[in-house]
Write an enzyme that holds these catalytic residues in place. Structure first.
Site, PDB file in Angstrom:
ATOM      1  N   TYR A  17       0.810  -1.222   0.000  1.00 14.52           N
ATOM      2  CA  TYR A  17       0.000   0.000   0.000  1.00 14.52           C
ATOM      3  C   TYR A  17       0.844   1.274   0.000  1.00 14.52           C
ATOM      4  CZ  TYR A  17      -3.718  -3.192   1.367  1.00 14.52           C
ATOM      5  OH  TYR A  17      -4.619  -4.222   1.405  1.00 14.52           O
ATOM      6  N   HIS A  22      -4.429   6.252  -1.002  1.00 19.80           N
ATOM      7  CA  HIS A  22      -4.921   6.225   0.383  1.00 19.80           C
ATOM      8  C   HIS A  22      -3.805   6.494   1.392  1.00 19.80           C
ATOM      9  CE1 HIS A  22      -8.837   5.697   1.979  1.00 19.80           C
ATOM     10  NE2 HIS A  22      -8.842   4.412   2.224  1.00 19.80           N
ATOM     11  N   TYR A  68      -5.407  -1.118   9.501  1.00 22.73           N
ATOM     12  CA  TYR A  68      -5.980  -0.638   8.243  1.00 22.73           C
ATOM     13  C   TYR A  68      -6.731   0.665   8.455  1.00 22.73           C
ATOM     14  CZ  TYR A  68      -4.441  -4.879   6.039  1.00 22.73           C
ATOM     15  OH  TYR A  68      -3.654  -5.888   5.547  1.00 22.73           O
ATOM     16  N   ASN A  70      -9.569   1.896   7.848  1.00 22.44           N
ATOM     17  CA  ASN A  70     -10.922   1.913   8.413  1.00 22.44           C
ATOM     18  C   ASN A  70     -10.954   1.639   9.911  1.00 22.44           C
ATOM     19  OD1 ASN A  70     -11.568   2.307   5.761  1.00 22.44           O
ATOM     20  ND2 ASN A  70     -12.606   0.346   5.487  1.00 22.44           N
ATOM     21  N   ASN A 116     -13.983   6.389   5.750  1.00 27.27           N
ATOM     22  CA  ASN A 116     -14.094   5.475   6.889  1.00 27.27           C
ATOM     23  C   ASN A 116     -12.958   5.619   7.897  1.00 27.27           C
ATOM     24  OD1 ASN A 116     -16.566   4.334   6.153  1.00 27.27           O
ATOM     25  ND2 ASN A 116     -15.554   2.953   4.711  1.00 27.27           N
TER      26      ASN A 116
END
Length: 192
Positions: A17, A22, A68, A70, A116
């Site tokens: 990631y 993000h 993560y 969220n 989120n």
């Protein structure tokens, strides 16, 4: 002595990631840590990567959650409690679909616009009255979903501008810490 500020860059842990849209919050947090001359270490009570120092003349706790996106609140809430930092002295740096790529906007309080990570932080702090450095990533092209778009790396058109944008977001964060929300907005929002 000035009250400490908790600055949190949001993102997802793991190398897969690292270069995604993000994770722009992590990228900005890394620049801020470099400016402070500090490195991140795992905070035992929260599990987040944390470093402490000074930015814009104020004591700062700088963090990157190791959960993560969220679930970010699971580590932000305990950090704020551990360091006795009020929600209004929490600054969250995050990606924003509703802002054009490269634009930076500052905000205090308000809704989470379907983000989120912000929802999780608001839930953990029992309020949305934290400050935000919103880094625009723009909307996905065509029919692509926002959920898949944010997990993709920046494209070849975006990558050449990314370093400058990350530095500007770090500058905006420092201005927010130094000046407060309204004066910092007046300056940062005039950039683009």
């Amino acid at each position: 002595m000035a009250e400490p500020v908790l600055v949190v860059g949001l993102g997802n842990p793991g190398p897969q990631y690292a270069t995604t849209r993000h994770n722009i919050g992590f990228m900005v947090a890394d620049v801020l840590a470099d400016r402070m001359g500090e490195t991140f270490k795992v905070h035992k009570k929260s599990g987040a990567e944390v470093t402490t120092g000074r930015l814009a003349g104020r004591p700062v706790v700088l963090a990157k959650p190791r959960v993560y996106m969220n679930e970010s609140g699971r580590q932000v809430g305990p950090l704020a409690k551990f360091y006795s930092i009020a929600p209004t002295d929490v600054v969250i740096i995050h990606d924003e679909l509703d802002i054009d790529f490269g634009r930076i906007r500052l905000k205090a309080g308000g809704g989470v616009a379907g983000h989120n990570g912000l929802r999780s932080v608001g839930s953990a702090l029992s309020t949305n009255d934290f400050q935000r450095v919103r880094v625009g990533i723009g909307r996905p092209p065509g029919q692509k979903s926002g959920a898949s778009f944010v997990l993709e790396p920046f494209n070849s058109r975006e990558r050449p501008e990314l370093g400058t944008i990350i530095e500007q977001a770090a500058d905006a964060t420092e201005l927010l810490i130094e000046l407060g929300i309204e004066p910092a907005q007046n300056t940062v929002h005039a950039w683009s």
